[in-house]
Design an enzyme around this catalytic site. Sequence first.
Site, PDB file in Angstrom:
ATOM      1  N   ASN A  89       0.805  -1.231   0.000  1.00 19.79           N
ATOM      2  CA  ASN A  89       0.000   0.000   0.000  1.00 19.79           C
ATOM      3  C   ASN A  89       0.835   1.277   0.000  1.00 19.79           C
ATOM      4  O   ASN A  89       0.347   2.332  -0.402  1.00 19.79           O
ATOM      5  CB  ASN A  89      -0.916  -0.040   1.238  1.00 19.79           C
ATOM      6  CG  ASN A  89      -1.531   1.293   1.553  1.00 19.79           C
ATOM      7  OD1 ASN A  89      -2.505   1.692   0.922  1.00 19.79           O
ATOM      8  ND2 ASN A  89      -0.957   2.007   2.517  1.00 19.79           N
ATOM      9  N   SER A 141      -4.004   2.556  -8.626  1.00 21.42           N
ATOM     10  CA  SER A 141      -4.781   3.798  -8.558  1.00 21.42           C
ATOM     11  C   SER A 141      -5.621   3.907  -9.811  1.00 21.42           C
ATOM     12  O   SER A 141      -5.269   3.344 -10.860  1.00 21.42           O
ATOM     13  CB  SER A 141      -3.826   4.997  -8.489  1.00 21.42           C
ATOM     14  OG  SER A 141      -4.531   6.196  -8.737  1.00 21.42           O
ATOM     15  N   TYR A 156       3.811   9.051 -11.468  1.00 19.20           N
ATOM     16  CA  TYR A 156       2.992   8.253 -10.544  1.00 19.20           C
ATOM     17  C   TYR A 156       1.986   7.417 -11.343  1.00 19.20           C
ATOM     18  O   TYR A 156       1.808   6.221 -11.078  1.00 19.20           O
ATOM     19  CB  TYR A 156       2.272   9.212  -9.601  1.00 19.20           C
ATOM     20  CG  TYR A 156       1.224   8.619  -8.685  1.00 19.20           C
ATOM     21  CD1 TYR A 156       1.565   8.113  -7.435  1.00 19.20           C
ATOM     22  CD2 TYR A 156      -0.126   8.614  -9.051  1.00 19.20           C
ATOM     23  CE1 TYR A 156       0.589   7.592  -6.581  1.00 19.20           C
ATOM     24  CE2 TYR A 156      -1.098   8.099  -8.207  1.00 19.20           C
ATOM     25  CZ  TYR A 156      -0.740   7.596  -6.966  1.00 19.20           C
ATOM     26  OH  TYR A 156      -1.710   7.093  -6.127  1.00 19.20           O
ATOM     27  N   ALA A 158       2.221   6.353 -14.398  1.00 20.64           N
ATOM     28  CA  ALA A 158       2.931   5.273 -15.098  1.00 20.64           C
ATOM     29  C   ALA A 158       3.316   4.167 -14.113  1.00 20.64           C
ATOM     30  O   ALA A 158       3.205   2.973 -14.421  1.00 20.64           O
ATOM     31  CB  ALA A 158       4.175   5.828 -15.789  1.00 20.64           C
TER      32      ALA A 158
END
Length: 248
Positions: A89, A141, A156, A158
Amino acid sequence: MRLKDKTALITGGGRGIGATTALLMLAEGARVGVVDLHEANMAKVVETARSRGYELKTFIGDVSQKESVQNFMDAFVNEFGRIDILVNNAGMAILRPFLEKTVEDWIKTLEVNLIGVFLCAQAAAKYMLAQKSGKIINISSIRGIDHCGREGIMDYSAAKAGVINLTKTMAKELAPHINVNTVAPGHTLTEMTASLPEAVRKNMIEGSYLKRMAQPEDIARAILFLASDDANFFTGQVLLVDGGFSLK
Ligand code: NAD
């Protein structure tokens, strides 16, 4: 008690989605450890767990550093005897427009969000393969989904797209004893998004068909599902928890 007697390690578990997942898993009967960069980051969630009658173990570590990962993974297994569930996470983003983005931004972002997932999964998988069981849940995400990459955090986005691809390959390589899945959260009310300008957050709410941002519990429940026996036949999948944002 969907995770009765299971052991779970959650990276970046000091706050936000990770901390909420830790508390939910404790309530579902698991023995849980969280890892974060500093002990102070974890003080609040440990106190919350204690006030609810649970003991939450903490480990200090950096998911992007191989030696650190090995140390906290070994410490976790020494403490609990086995690792049934790993939730990858830990994450971060550096907001900077494309023309100003630096190589250093890219490297840091890829190291934490993508290589960190690889390092933690590899260290855990060695124990899980010996046990002949395990569940790995990687947090991507909505920004990692095709066409949903976001301006200012293309590195981020990618990295999070890479997490989805990596999940599928790991699911093949670690079968049949380890299930590997992804949860891809939509915009969620945590400290990560709290500092965004009001106008940006308004757009996030408008962009969701359910007309709100996710609460950390919305995401934690999806993680719990994939960690539980209810998801024993899931592997290599992406569970999108985005209030319909990606439908647009
Ligand atoms: P957050 O910033 O509130 O918490 C992240 C935690 O990770 C922090 O406690 C931080 O100290 C820790 N961390 C950061 N780098 C680390 C490292 N190298 N090693 C160990 N720990 C580290 O974030 P959040 O909103 O709870 O997000 C959790 C995950 O969900 C992240 O992977 C994030 O990218 C993803 N996500 C969040 C949202 C959102 O809207 N909040 C949306 C989609 C995906």
